[in-house]
Design an enzyme around this catalytic site. Structure first.
Site, PDB file in Angstrom:
ATOM      1  N   LYS A   1       0.813  -1.215   0.000  1.00  0.00           N
ATOM      2  CA  LYS A   1       0.000   0.000   0.000  1.00  0.00           C
ATOM      3  C   LYS A   1       0.852   1.273   0.000  1.00  0.00           C
ATOM      4  CE  LYS A   1      -4.188  -2.079   1.748  1.00  0.00           C
ATOM      5  NZ  LYS A   1      -3.771  -3.478   2.015  1.00  0.00           N
TER       6      LYS A   1
HETATM    7  C1  LIG Z   1      -4.310  -4.549   1.431  1.00  0.00           C
HETATM    8  C2  LIG Z   1      -3.526  -5.796   1.339  1.00  0.00           C
HETATM    9  C3  LIG Z   1      -3.900  -6.850   0.467  1.00  0.00           C
HETATM   10  C4  LIG Z   1      -5.158  -6.790  -0.380  1.00  0.00           C
HETATM   11  O1  LIG Z   1      -5.078  -5.811  -1.407  1.00  0.00           O
HETATM   12  P1  LIG Z   1      -6.397  -5.390  -2.211  1.00  0.00           P
HETATM   13  O2  LIG Z   1      -5.992  -4.231  -3.060  1.00  0.00           O
HETATM   14  O3  LIG Z   1      -7.411  -5.017  -1.175  1.00  0.00           O
HETATM   15  O4  LIG Z   1      -6.817  -6.562  -3.022  1.00  0.00           O
HETATM   16  C5  LIG Z   1      -3.093  -7.966   0.408  1.00  0.00           C
HETATM   17  N1  LIG Z   1      -1.990  -8.089   1.175  1.00  0.00           N
HETATM   18  C6  LIG Z   1      -1.607  -7.105   2.022  1.00  0.00           C
HETATM   19  C7  LIG Z   1      -0.380  -7.319   2.854  1.00  0.00           C
HETATM   20  C8  LIG Z   1      -2.348  -5.924   2.133  1.00  0.00           C
HETATM   21  O5  LIG Z   1      -1.962  -4.961   2.986  1.00  0.00           O
END
Ligand SMILES: *Cc1c(COP(=O)(O)O)cnc(C)c1O
Length: 455
Positions: A110
Site C-alpha cells: 500500500k
Molecule cells: C491490502 C492488502 C492486500 C489486499 O489488497 P487489495 O488491493 O485489497 O486486493 C493484500 N496483502 C496485504 C499485505 C495488504 O496490505
C-alpha cells in the site's frame, strides 16, 4: 484526460478533482473516460527507472498537473523505499518469480500508492489553499500506510480509527510511534466494523465534511489504482523478454484494488497473459470467478488479515467494463447486491482471470514449503499466492507484505524469527494514541478540536 463515474450520474471531472473527491458524488468510482493505448510507449519505457516510469505513466492521466510539478511529486514518493529497484523481482526457479512490493516505509504494497497520494494532496493544498483532514478506519495495513504517506504533509491532518487491542502490535506501533503532530491514531473500544460504521456516518454529515475539508484515503481513490499500475509495467519490463508474455500475475486479493490495476494495464495494450486472484478463506472473489455468483458472506478473521473483506470495493470498476461500460447496468447490479447481498451473472467476460482460495489451515504449510524449497520467507498474504493450482506456466507472485510484520505466524510455520530493522527501531519509541468512543459525535468532537483549520 477526464474521469467519469461508474454510475454515470455526475459530469466528468479532472484528475485533481477525482483525487480530491475519492468517491464520486453519485456513489460511483472514478475511471478514465477512455483507456489509453500504451503500446506505442512501451519501447521507450522499457529502460526507465521506477520513478521515471511512474512519471511517464502519470503524465498520460494527470493532464491537469504541469510536468515539472508531477515530476517532483513522483520523485519524492519513492525516496523512502529500501531497495534501489523499488519493486525488485526475485527468481525462485524457472516458473516462480516473486515481485517484492514490501520495500516501502510500512513494509506493505500500500506504500506504493499512499506515498504518492500524500504528495498529490500536499501539492493540491498548496494550489487551492484549502487544508484537508483525512479520516480512515483500519484493521492494520491501510492505516499504517496512510499515516506514513501523510505525516508531515503541510495542510493535512490525519485521523485513523482502529479497534484497540485487535490489530497486530507491530501495526499499532507503525501508526502510533511516528512522532508526527499532524497524525492522530484513534483507538476505539469495539471491532473494526464499529470503527468503519462510525466513520461512514461521519462522512454522511455533509456540513461537517465541508467544515473540516474531509477526505478519504481508502482504496477507492483513483490515484491509488493508477500508482499500482506502475509496478505491473515495471515487472513486465524486468521479466526475461522470452517469457514476459506467458507469465501469469498472481495477486493476493482483498478489495480487488491491486489486481484491478494489473488488469487495467493489460486493457491498455500491455501483453500480460492473465491474472490469478488469490483469496484467503474470505473468498467472495474466488466464488465469483469459479461460479459467476457474487454473494456476501460473514468475514472470518484470518492469518492474512489485510484480505479479510466482505465486499470487494474496487470490483465495481471491473464490473463497469464487464457490462460493456453501461452505468445503468452497474447501478442496477449494485442496487440488487446491496438489497439482497447477491448477484448472479448470466455471462460476463472474466477470461483474463483464474482464482484460488487458501484456508488458514494451509497458510503455515505453504510458508514452510517455500522456505524449505528456496530458503525464502514469505508472509501469510503472499502465501495465499502460492496455493497449489494446476498451472504449469511461469507465474509472478506479488508479495504484498514483509514477513517481519507477522512474526507469530512465521515462527509457527518455520520456527524462525523474522525481523526488519525498521520494525525493531519502533520498539524503542513511545506509543501515542487517543481513546475515543466509537460514536460519530465523539469522533467529530475530537476532529474539531485537533484539525488544523486556517485562522
Ligand atoms: C491490502 C492488502 C492486500 C489486499 O489488497 P487489495 O488491493 O485489497 O486486493 C493484500 N496483502 C496485504 C499485505 C495488504 O496490505
Amino acid at each position: 484526460m477526464q474521469y467519469i463515474s461508474t454510475r454515470g450520474q455526475v459530469p466528468p471531472v479532472s484528475f485533481s478533482t477525482a483525487v480530491e473527491q475519492g468517491l464520486a458524488p453519485d456513489g460511483g468510482l472514478y475511471l478514465p473516460e477512455a483507456l489509453p493505448d500504451l503500446t506505442a510507449y512501451l519501447p521507450e519505457w522499457e529502460s526507465l527507472g521506477y520513478a521515471e516510469l511512474c512519471e511517464a505513466f502519470f503524465a498520460i492521466f494527470a493532464t491537469d498537473l504541469d510536468r515539472s510539478e508531477l515530476s517532483g511529486i513522483v520523485q519524492r514518493s519513492y525516496t523512502k523505499f529500501d531497495d534501489p529497484e523499488i519493486a525488485p523481482i526475485r527468481k525462485l526457479d524457472e516458473t516462480h518469480y516473486v515481485l517484492e512490493l514490501f520495500h516501502g516505509p510500512t513494509l506493505a504494497f500500500k506504500d506504493f500508492a499512499l506515498q504518492l497520494l500524500g504528495n498529490l494532496y500536499e501539492a493540491q493544498i498548496a494550489r487551492t489553499g484549502r487544508p484537508i483532514s483525512v479520516l480512515g478506519a483500519t484493521s492494520g495495513d491501510t492505516g499504517a500506510a496512510a499515516i506514513h504517506g501523510l505525516l508531515g504533509k503541510t495542510g493535512v491532518t490525519t485521523f485513523i480509527l482502529y479497534p484497540d487491542g485487535r490489530i497486530s502490535p507491530l501495526q499499532e506501533r507503525q501508526m502510533t510511534c511516528t512522532g508526527a503532530d499532524n497524525v492522530f491514531p484513534l483507538a476505539i473500544q469495539g471491532s473494526f466494523d464499529d470503527a468503519q460504521t462510525a466513520m461512514k456516518t461521519v462522512f454522511e454529515d455533509r456540513e461537517f465534511a465541508a467544515e473540516v475539508g474531509l477526505s478519504a484515503v481508502n482504496s477507492i481513490n483513483l490515484a491509488r489504482i493508477l500508482a499500482q499500475c506502475v509496478y505491473y509495467l515495471s515487472a513486465f519490463f524486468r521479466l526475461p523478454a522470452e517469457i514476459r508474455e506467458s507469465v501469469i500475475f498472481v495477486v493476493p486479493t482483498g478489495n480487488f484494488g491491486n489486481v484491478l490495476a494489473g488488469w487495467l494495464v493489460q486493457q491498455m495494450g500491455v501483453p500480460i497473459k492473465g491474472f490469478r486472484v488469490a483469496t484467503n478463506q474470505n473468498d467472495i472473489l474466488h466464488r465469483l470467478f469459479a461460479t459467476g455468483t457474487y454473494e456476501l458472506d460473514a468475514v472470518a478473521p484470518s492469518l492474512a488479515p489485510s484480505m479479510d473483506i466482505q465486499v470487494a470495493s474496487n470490483f465495481e470498476r471491473f464490473l463497469y467494463y464487464a457490462v460493456g461500460q453501461d452505468p445503468a447496468k452497474v447501478r442496477e447490479i449494485m442496487k440488487t447486491f446491496k438489497e439482497t447481498g447477491k448477484y448472479v451473472f448470466e455471462d460476463f467476460d472474466d477470461s483474463s482471470f483464474s482464482s484460488s482460495r487458501t484456508d488458514d489451515s494451509e497458510i503455515p504449510g505453504i510458508i514452510g514449503r517455500i522456505y524449505d524449497s528456496f530458503t525464502y520467507v514469505i508472509d501469510p498474504h503472499t502465501a495465499c499466492g502460492f496455493a497449489p493450482v494446476d498451472e504449469n506456466g511461469p507465474e509472478i507472485i506479488l508479495s504484498t507484505a514483509h514477513p517481519a510484520k507477522f512474526p507469530d505466524t512465521i515462527v509457527d510455520a518455520i520456527g524462525l524469527e523474522s525481523t526488519h530493522p525498521s520494525l525493531e527501531a519502533l520498539k524503542a519509541r513511545q506509543i501515542v494514541k487517543h481513546q475515543v468512543e466509537p460514536t460519530p459525535e465523539a469522533i467529530k468532537a475530537f476532529m474539531r478540536q485537533h484539525v488544523n483549520l486556517p485562522s
